[in-house]
Design a protein around this motif. Structure first.
Motif, PDB file in Angstrom:
ATOM      1  N   PRO A   1       0.826  -1.203   0.000  1.00 41.40           N
ATOM      2  CA  PRO A   1       0.000   0.000   0.000  1.00 41.40           C
ATOM      3  C   PRO A   1       0.862   1.254   0.000  1.00 41.40           C
ATOM      4  CG  PRO A   1       0.037  -0.977   2.193  1.00 41.40           C
ATOM      5  CD  PRO A   1       0.780  -1.920   1.282  1.00 41.40           C
ATOM      6  N   GLY A   2       0.476   2.228  -0.827  1.00 43.58           N
ATOM      7  CA  GLY A   2       1.131   3.525  -0.838  1.00 43.58           C
ATOM      8  C   GLY A   2       0.232   4.591  -0.244  1.00 43.58           C
ATOM      9  N   ASN A   3       0.716   5.805  -0.197  1.00 41.66           N
ATOM     10  CA  ASN A   3      -0.097   6.873   0.369  1.00 41.66           C
ATOM     11  C   ASN A   3      -1.372   7.113  -0.435  1.00 41.66           C
ATOM     12  OD1 ASN A   3       2.311   7.874  -1.254  1.00 41.66           O
ATOM     13  ND2 ASN A   3       0.975   9.671  -1.415  1.00 41.66           N
TER      14      ASN A   3
ATOM     15  N   PHE B   1      10.677 -12.500   0.893  1.00 39.07           N
ATOM     16  CA  PHE B   1      10.158 -11.185   0.541  1.00 39.07           C
ATOM     17  C   PHE B   1       9.256 -10.700   1.670  1.00 39.07           C
ATOM     18  CE2 PHE B   1      11.195 -13.311  -3.385  1.00 39.07           C
ATOM     19  CZ  PHE B   1      11.813 -12.319  -4.136  1.00 39.07           C
ATOM     20  N   ALA B   2       9.528  -9.505   2.172  1.00 40.03           N
ATOM     21  CA  ALA B   2       8.700  -8.888   3.194  1.00 40.03           C
ATOM     22  C   ALA B   2       8.127  -7.605   2.616  1.00 40.03           C
ATOM     23  CB  ALA B   2       9.513  -8.590   4.457  1.00 40.03           C
ATOM     24  N   VAL B   3       6.807  -7.540   2.519  1.00 36.38           N
ATOM     25  CA  VAL B   3       6.112  -6.388   1.929  1.00 36.38           C
ATOM     26  C   VAL B   3       5.466  -5.613   3.063  1.00 36.38           C
ATOM     27  CG1 VAL B   3       4.359  -5.650   0.290  1.00 36.38           C
ATOM     28  CG2 VAL B   3       5.734  -7.689  -0.189  1.00 36.38           C
ATOM     29  N   LEU B   4       5.800  -4.327   3.170  1.00 38.75           N
ATOM     30  CA  LEU B   4       5.442  -3.532   4.350  1.00 38.75           C
ATOM     31  C   LEU B   4       4.471  -2.416   4.000  1.00 38.75           C
ATOM     32  CD1 LEU B   4       8.979  -3.137   5.973  1.00 38.75           C
ATOM     33  CD2 LEU B   4       7.329  -5.015   6.232  1.00 38.75           C
ATOM     34  N   ASP B   5       3.802  -1.907   5.025  1.00 41.53           N
ATOM     35  CA  ASP B   5       2.937  -0.736   4.905  1.00 41.53           C
ATOM     36  C   ASP B   5       3.698   0.478   5.416  1.00 41.53           C
ATOM     37  OD1 ASP B   5       1.035   1.194   4.799  1.00 41.53           O
ATOM     38  OD2 ASP B   5      -0.386   0.213   6.147  1.00 41.53           O
ATOM     39  N   GLY B   6       4.275   1.254   4.483  1.00 41.22           N
ATOM     40  CA  GLY B   6       5.026   2.435   4.862  1.00 41.22           C
ATOM     41  C   GLY B   6       4.171   3.525   5.462  1.00 41.22           C
ATOM     42  N   ASN B   7       2.848   3.521   5.208  1.00 35.07           N
ATOM     43  CA  ASN B   7       1.988   4.542   5.799  1.00 35.07           C
ATOM     44  C   ASN B   7       1.969   4.456   7.321  1.00 35.07           C
ATOM     45  OD1 ASN B   7       0.994   5.615   3.266  1.00 35.07           O
ATOM     46  ND2 ASN B   7      -0.215   3.756   3.074  1.00 35.07           N
TER      47      ASN B   7
END
Length: 494
Positions: free
Chosen positions: A201-203, A246-252
């Motif tokens: 997810p992005g902003n 692979f680790a996919v993160l929520d930067g928000n």
């Protein structure tokens, strides 16, 4: 590793009755990519008996699985979206399958996929970029190159694609958020119906009217590996292919930046930084520690939208939230690659670990070689934000004092949109930037070579290609190589 032949694209039989067709078909891995695949699609209205038929090439589609249907109503437009999904389990590793999605009264839609190989040391290819858009300039923040980028992924024929946030930019199209998502998903399905597209997810996935976190549309459309949290399933996740975690993160959740949707009812931004109260970081610490404690994971690749470093002149800024919270975790577990988007350009860093004293937690460079980089000593960060959005950030801050090192912005607190122009640092960490505005788009290709010796050398070759803009005379332009480098480390099976 050479790419294999391209997969068969979607085809459609003539309609057999007056029912909405299946569309927006896309794949995602389950928790075990070698044995699980999730197939999702959408319809414009409720349908009867949505289902999937599965088989092998040249054989009958003898297995039928009923789909689960999920809906949500857009809070701004009151439009209901219908998404159907089938979670396939018990598949054979490294095997090609043929599938059809269908429902009563409409013709089936057919495509193919290949499961991942079993965990182990096998060669494979994946691709990555962020900031894609809907692929049509009729939508705000979107350009025709969003469609070209999807076809470029098919040209490279990866096992799967990492999509590093900012997907449809539907929140910039508030009056037609659901329709913008539909356009994005149909464009993406040109590739994602044939291979998993694994998003972060992005902003711009934080939408007014999208529930508490603004993720209702994103969460309804994507069914992702379970992170085993009660409230945030799919917001962050991990999966393993071969010897790569692979680790996919929520930067928000981690960034301090305030750059999401404005709620028209309140006039306030939908700001969700820190919403998990540390749950994501605790999960990441456990996940990476478990990987490094074993012998079957050589490489760790992290994908998220926001970044800790950028020298773009239009930059959102190296985010102090990420520097304070995320980078120490990546350092402790010797993460190899971090793949981001957010700025619409290409930049890669030298390998970094720790911070420089007396700085704004500026990541410290451990080696200034541009090729054959040992990532066991430091992490390489990549900004891959040129998927296909209409805006470009490929102008960079200069070197005003002439010491050979450009400046960069740093975001030190919650601000609206761009970084504080007074918070700057020397971008000692910047290794390669792409200022060529003739080619503002691009795709990164990663070829994993596990090596052949126990405890020996394993490598990933990273190739970043410019993606030329399509024209009437050249609708599918060939990619142009801009940057190539190799990273290496020792296998952990000794």
């Amino acid at each position: 590793m050479a790419a294999g032949p391209a997969s068969t694209l979607l085809w459609t039989q003539p309609a057999v009755a007056d029912a909405p067709s299946a569309e927006q078909i896309h794949l995602a891995y389950g928790e075990e990519p070698s044995r699980e695949m999730t197939v999702s699609w959408a319809t414009a209205a409720s349908v009867r008996r949505p289902r999937l038929r599965l088989g092998r090439p040249g054989g009958d589609l003898g297995r039928t699985v009923r789909a689960e249907t999920t809906t949500y109503v857009d809070g701004l437009n009151k439009v209901e979206t219908y998404t159907h999904r089938v979670r396939l389990r018990g598949l054979r590793p490294d095997t090609q399958y043929v599938y059809e999605v269908l429902h009563d009264g409409a013709a089936p839609r057919r495509s193919t996929f290949r499961t991942a190989p079993e965990p182990g040391r096998v060669p494979f290819r994946f691709t990555s970029f962020g900031d894609l858009g809907a692929g049509d300039p009729k939508w705000k923040k979107s350009a025709v190159n969003g469609a070209v980028a999807v076809r470029q992924v098919e040209r490279f024929n990866p096992l799967f694609h990492l999509l590093n946030g900012d997907l449809a930019y539907a929140n910039n199209n508030e009056e037609t958020q659901p329709q913008c998502w539909d356009a994005f998903m149909n464009n993406m399905s040109v590739s994602a119906a044939n291979r998993p597209w694994m998003p972060a997810p992005g902003n711009h996935e934080v939408e007014a009217g999208g529930g508490d976190l603004g993720y209702a549309s994103y969460a309804t459309r994507f069914d992702l590996p379970d992170n085993h949290t009660r409230d945030y399933c799919g917001n962050w996740y991990s999966f393993q292919v071969g010897s790569v975690l692979f680790a996919v993160l929520d930067g928000n959740d981690l960034a301090v930046e305030d750059d999401a949707s404005i709620d028209p009812a309140t006039g306030q931004s939908v700001y969700i930084s820190g919403y998990s109260e540390g749950a994501q970081l605790r999960w990441l610490e456990r996940t990476l520690a478990r990987a490094r404690a074993g012998r079957d994971v050589d490489w760790i690749v992290v994908s998220l939208h926001q970044f800790a470093m950028s020298s773009s002149a239009a930059s959102h800024g190296g985010d102090m939230g990420l520097r304070e919270q995320l980078l120490p975790v990546l350092d402790r577990h010797a993460v190899d690659l971090v793949l981001c988007g957010h700025d619409h350009d290409y930049e890669r860093t030298h390998p970094v670990r720790g911070t420089d004293p007396g700085s704004l937690l500026r990541p410290a460079v451990v080696d200034d070689r541009l090729d054959d980089i040992d990532t066991s000593k430091g992490t390489v960060h990549l900004i891959l934000g040129g998927g296909g959005t209409a805006s470009h950030d490929d102008t960079y801050l200069t070197d005003p004092d002439g010491d050979g090192v450009p400046d960069a912005f740093v975001r030190t607190q919650r601000l609206t949109y761009k970084a504080d122009p007074d918070a700057k640092e020397k971008a000692t960490w910047s290794a390669v930037r792409d200022p060529d505005q003739t080619y503002p788009y691009g795709v990164a290709v990663f070829d994993v070579d596990p090596g052949s010796l126990i405890g020996g050398r394993t490598t990933i070759t990273v190739s970043y290609y410019h993606t030329p803009t399509a024209t009437a005379t050249d609708p599918d332009p060939a990619p142009v190589l801009f940057d190539r480098f190799r990273i290496h480390r020792r296998r952990r099976d000794a």
